[in-house]
Design a protein around this motif. Structure first.
Motif, PDB file in Angstrom:
ATOM      1  N   LYS A   1      -7.368 -15.645 -19.551  1.00 15.78           N
ATOM      2  CA  LYS A   1      -6.446 -14.908 -20.415  1.00 15.78           C
ATOM      3  C   LYS A   1      -5.025 -15.473 -20.357  1.00 15.78           C
ATOM      4  CE  LYS A   1      -4.996 -10.740 -19.401  1.00 15.78           C
ATOM      5  NZ  LYS A   1      -4.987  -9.318 -19.087  1.00 15.78           N
ATOM      6  N   VAL A   2      -4.528 -15.841 -19.165  1.00 18.54           N
ATOM      7  CA  VAL A   2      -3.128 -16.260 -19.030  1.00 18.54           C
ATOM      8  C   VAL A   2      -2.915 -17.763 -19.186  1.00 18.54           C
ATOM      9  CG1 VAL A   2      -2.561 -14.305 -17.552  1.00 18.54           C
ATOM     10  CG2 VAL A   2      -3.179 -16.487 -16.507  1.00 18.54           C
ATOM     11  N   SER A   3      -3.986 -18.555 -19.202  1.00 19.96           N
ATOM     12  CA  SER A   3      -3.847 -20.010 -19.265  1.00 19.96           C
ATOM     13  C   SER A   3      -4.044 -20.525 -20.688  1.00 19.96           C
ATOM     14  CB  SER A   3      -4.873 -20.678 -18.357  1.00 19.96           C
ATOM     15  OG  SER A   3      -4.689 -20.270 -17.031  1.00 19.96           O
ATOM     16  N   ASP A   4      -3.197 -21.483 -21.069  1.00 18.67           N
ATOM     17  CA  ASP A   4      -3.371 -22.145 -22.354  1.00 18.67           C
ATOM     18  C   ASP A   4      -4.494 -23.173 -22.270  1.00 18.67           C
ATOM     19  OD1 ASP A   4      -1.281 -20.682 -23.485  1.00 18.67           O
ATOM     20  OD2 ASP A   4       0.210 -22.138 -22.819  1.00 18.67           O
ATOM     21  N   SER A   5      -4.536 -23.907 -21.158  1.00 19.05           N
ATOM     22  CA  SER A   5      -5.615 -24.870 -20.951  1.00 19.05           C
ATOM     23  C   SER A   5      -6.176 -24.672 -19.553  1.00 19.05           C
ATOM     24  CB  SER A   5      -5.098 -26.305 -21.110  1.00 19.05           C
ATOM     25  OG  SER A   5      -4.224 -26.621 -20.053  1.00 19.05           O
ATOM     26  N   ILE A   6      -7.482 -24.711 -19.454  1.00 20.27           N
ATOM     27  CA  ILE A   6      -8.149 -24.501 -18.167  1.00 20.27           C
ATOM     28  C   ILE A   6      -9.391 -25.383 -18.120  1.00 20.27           C
ATOM     29  CG2 ILE A   6      -9.358 -22.480 -19.061  1.00 20.27           C
ATOM     30  CD1 ILE A   6      -9.292 -21.304 -16.233  1.00 20.27           C
TER      31      ILE A   6
END
Length: 137
Positions: free
Chosen positions: A124-129
């Protein structure tokens, strides 16, 4: 980039075994999730770039790494004590006498309650993972 369903399942499977760790690359940081025992339950510890700083808990707004930490919410008055206050004083007087009767305090924590909660929060909080490595500790 995001994690595929298979990668998410793999992360959750790895975090079913105590002391296993999974390393994810989230927005330029290496985020390590480690399943450990705390008192009588299993929790997921989180480390960002192989470390954890206490200042992330006390001043989360000043540090971008703090977005990966879970937010815990605690009510000032429990449901039981709130009901007792309202029963004794009535709803209107209770609101006057206790203006913070419904107040909730939010703070950062250093662990997640479950692997699924940890993974969901990071997605939810990461743009790229992306999944970097997984190994038994």
């Amino acid at each position: 980039m995001s994690l595929s369903k298979e990668q998410q399942d793999h992360v959750l499977k790895e975090l079913d075994i105590p002391y296993n760790k999974v390393i994810l690359h989230c927005d330029g940081y290496d985020v390590t999730l480690l399943l450990v025992r705390m008192k009588m339950k299993l929790v997921v510890d989180i480390y960002i770039d192989q470390m954890f700083k206490g200042i992330w808990l006390t001043e989360p707004d000043k540090h971008p790494e703090a977005k990966f930490l879970p937010t815990k919410k605690v009510k000032i008055y429990s449901q039981k004590s709130k009901a007792e206050i309202i029963k004794l004083l009535g709803k209107r007087e209770a609101k006057k006498s206790f203006p913070d009767l419904d107040k909730v305090i939010e703070s950062k924590s250093y662990y997640f309650s479950s692997p699924k909660a940890a993974l969901s929060h990071l997605i939810k909080v990461s743009d790229s993972i992306e999944l970097l490595a997984e190994m038994a500790a």
